[in-house]
Scaffold this motif. Structure first.
Motif, short mmCIF file in Angstrom:
data_model
loop_
_atom_site.label_atom_id
_atom_site.label_comp_id
_atom_site.label_asym_id
_atom_site.label_seq_id
_atom_site.Cartn_x
_atom_site.Cartn_y
_atom_site.Cartn_z
N VAL A 1 0.84 -1.20 0.00
CA VAL A 1 0.00 0.00 0.00
C VAL A 1 0.88 1.25 0.00
CG1 VAL A 1 -1.68 1.34 1.34
CG2 VAL A 1 -2.00 -1.12 1.07
N LEU A 2 1.90 1.26 0.84
CA LEU A 2 2.81 2.40 0.91
C LEU A 2 3.55 2.59 -0.42
CD1 LEU A 2 4.07 4.68 2.55
CD2 LEU A 2 5.76 3.03 3.40
N GLN A 3 3.97 1.50 -1.01
CA GLN A 3 4.66 1.56 -2.30
C GLN A 3 3.74 2.17 -3.37
OE1 GLN A 3 5.95 -2.20 -3.89
NE2 GLN A 3 7.29 -1.23 -5.39
N LEU A 4 2.48 1.75 -3.41
CA LEU A 4 1.51 2.29 -4.37
C LEU A 4 1.30 3.78 -4.12
CD1 LEU A 4 -0.55 2.01 -6.65
CD2 LEU A 4 -2.23 1.31 -4.92
N PHE A 5 1.19 4.17 -2.85
CA PHE A 5 1.01 5.58 -2.48
C PHE A 5 2.16 6.42 -3.04
CE2 PHE A 5 1.72 9.05 0.61
CZ PHE A 5 0.47 9.65 0.60
N LYS A 6 3.38 5.95 -2.84
CA LYS A 6 4.56 6.68 -3.31
C LYS A 6 4.62 6.70 -4.84
CE LYS A 6 7.53 5.85 0.70
NZ LYS A 6 8.77 5.20 1.16
N THR A 7 4.28 5.58 -5.46
CA THR A 7 4.29 5.50 -6.93
C THR A 7 3.27 6.46 -7.54
OG1 THR A 7 4.99 3.19 -6.84
CG2 THR A 7 4.02 3.93 -8.91
N LYS B 1 -6.22 14.76 -3.54
CA LYS B 1 -7.15 13.65 -3.80
C LYS B 1 -6.51 12.31 -3.46
CE LYS B 1 -10.98 11.86 -5.40
NZ LYS B 1 -12.16 11.80 -4.57
N ILE B 2 -5.26 12.12 -3.84
CA ILE B 2 -4.56 10.87 -3.54
C ILE B 2 -4.49 10.68 -2.02
CG2 ILE B 2 -2.34 9.67 -3.63
CD1 ILE B 2 -1.87 11.10 -6.35
N ASN B 3 -4.04 11.71 -1.32
CA ASN B 3 -3.93 11.63 0.14
C ASN B 3 -5.29 11.36 0.78
OD1 ASN B 3 -1.22 12.15 -0.11
ND2 ASN B 3 -1.36 14.28 0.53
N GLU B 4 -6.32 12.03 0.28
CA GLU B 4 -7.68 11.88 0.81
C GLU B 4 -8.18 10.44 0.65
OE1 GLU B 4 -11.40 13.68 -1.19
OE2 GLU B 4 -10.52 15.30 0.00
N GLU B 5 -7.98 9.87 -0.53
CA GLU B 5 -8.44 8.49 -0.78
C GLU B 5 -7.73 7.49 0.12
OE1 GLU B 5 -10.98 7.32 -2.62
OE2 GLU B 5 -11.48 9.40 -3.07
N PHE B 6 -6.43 7.65 0.28
CA PHE B 6 -5.70 6.74 1.16
C PHE B 6 -6.13 6.93 2.61
CE2 PHE B 6 -3.19 5.89 -2.51
CZ PHE B 6 -2.59 4.66 -2.28
N LYS B 7 -6.32 8.17 3.02
CA LYS B 7 -6.73 8.46 4.39
C LYS B 7 -8.13 7.90 4.67
CE LYS B 7 -7.06 12.26 7.69
NZ LYS B 7 -6.95 13.71 7.90
N ASN B 8 -9.05 8.04 3.71
CA ASN B 8 -10.42 7.53 3.88
C ASN B 8 -10.47 6.02 4.04
OD1 ASN B 8 -11.42 10.12 3.68
ND2 ASN B 8 -12.07 9.91 1.55
N ASN B 9 -9.49 5.33 3.47
CA ASN B 9 -9.49 3.86 3.51
C ASN B 9 -8.42 3.31 4.45
OD1 ASN B 9 -11.60 3.13 1.46
ND2 ASN B 9 -10.30 4.49 0.25
N LYS B 10 -7.85 4.18 5.27
CA LYS B 10 -6.76 3.81 6.17
C LYS B 10 -7.14 2.69 7.14
CE LYS B 10 -3.48 5.91 9.35
NZ LYS B 10 -3.04 7.16 10.00
N SER B 11 -8.39 2.69 7.59
CA SER B 11 -8.82 1.71 8.60
C SER B 11 -9.41 0.44 7.98
CB SER B 11 -9.83 2.36 9.55
OG SER B 11 -10.95 2.81 8.82
N LEU C 1 -9.03 -2.02 -3.75
CA LEU C 1 -8.56 -0.63 -3.72
C LEU C 1 -7.16 -0.51 -4.34
CD1 LEU C 1 -9.80 0.29 -0.13
CD2 LEU C 1 -10.70 1.21 -2.28
N MET C 2 -6.32 -1.49 -4.09
CA MET C 2 -4.97 -1.51 -4.67
C MET C 2 -5.06 -1.61 -6.20
SD MET C 2 -2.39 -1.58 -2.34
CE MET C 2 -1.12 -2.50 -3.18
N LYS C 3 -5.98 -2.43 -6.68
CA LYS C 3 -6.16 -2.59 -8.13
C LYS C 3 -6.60 -1.27 -8.75
CE LYS C 3 -7.04 -4.97 -12.02
NZ LYS C 3 -6.40 -4.20 -13.07
N ILE C 4 -7.53 -0.57 -8.09
CA ILE C 4 -7.99 0.73 -8.59
C ILE C 4 -6.82 1.71 -8.64
CG2 ILE C 4 -9.44 2.74 -8.06
CD1 ILE C 4 -11.50 0.70 -6.89
N GLY C 5 -6.05 1.77 -7.55
CA GLY C 5 -4.90 2.66 -7.50
C GLY C 5 -3.87 2.36 -8.58
N SER C 6 -3.59 1.07 -8.79
CA SER C 6 -2.64 0.67 -9.83
C SER C 6 -3.14 1.03 -11.22
CB SER C 6 -2.39 -0.84 -9.77
OG SER C 6 -1.78 -1.18 -8.56
N ASP C 7 -4.45 0.83 -11.45
CA ASP C 7 -5.05 1.17 -12.73
C ASP C 7 -4.97 2.68 -13.00
OD1 ASP C 7 -5.63 -1.50 -13.08
OD2 ASP C 7 -7.79 -1.29 -12.70
#
Length: 103
Positions: A7-13, A34-44, A54-60
């Motif tokens: 998840v952290l790697q995807l965030f940085k990428t 928006k990137i920070n918001e999406e990751f923060k919203n799904n943090k828990s 969620l990882m698939k969406i981020g990668s896409d």
């Protein structure tokens, strides 16, 4: 690799790609929010299946940004100058209406 590390790697990428794709475009660089918001919203999120989705969406999204987005700069009210990145300038293969079958 642990899921948290992926998840952290995807965030940085995503942020690196955002910086390359929207270079010198202050308004578009705000995609950071928006990137920070999406990751923060799904943090828990704890469901491995949901995290994978969620990882698939981020990668896409990262792939789409990296391979499909091209910057345009307004040079006057009717003209747009395109600024392609070097990684987008690949060999152009002409479209073939009737492809031949490979043997």
């Amino acid at each position: 690799m642990a899921q948290a590390a992926k998840v952290l790697q995807l965030f940085k990428t995503l942020h690196r790609t955002r910086q390359q794709v929207f270079k010198n475009d202050v308004r578009a660089l705000e995609a950071r929010i928006k990137i920070n918001e999406e990751f923060k919203n799904n943090k828990s999120e704890t469901s491995p299946k949901k995290i994978e989705e969620l990882m698939k969406i981020g990668s896409d999204v990262e792939l789409l940004l990296r391979t499909s987005v091209i910057q345009g700069i307004h040079t006057d009210h009717n003209t747009l100058k395109l600024v392609p990145r070097k990684d987008l300038l690949v060999e152009n293969v002409p479209y073939c209406d009737a492809p031949t079958q490979k043997q």
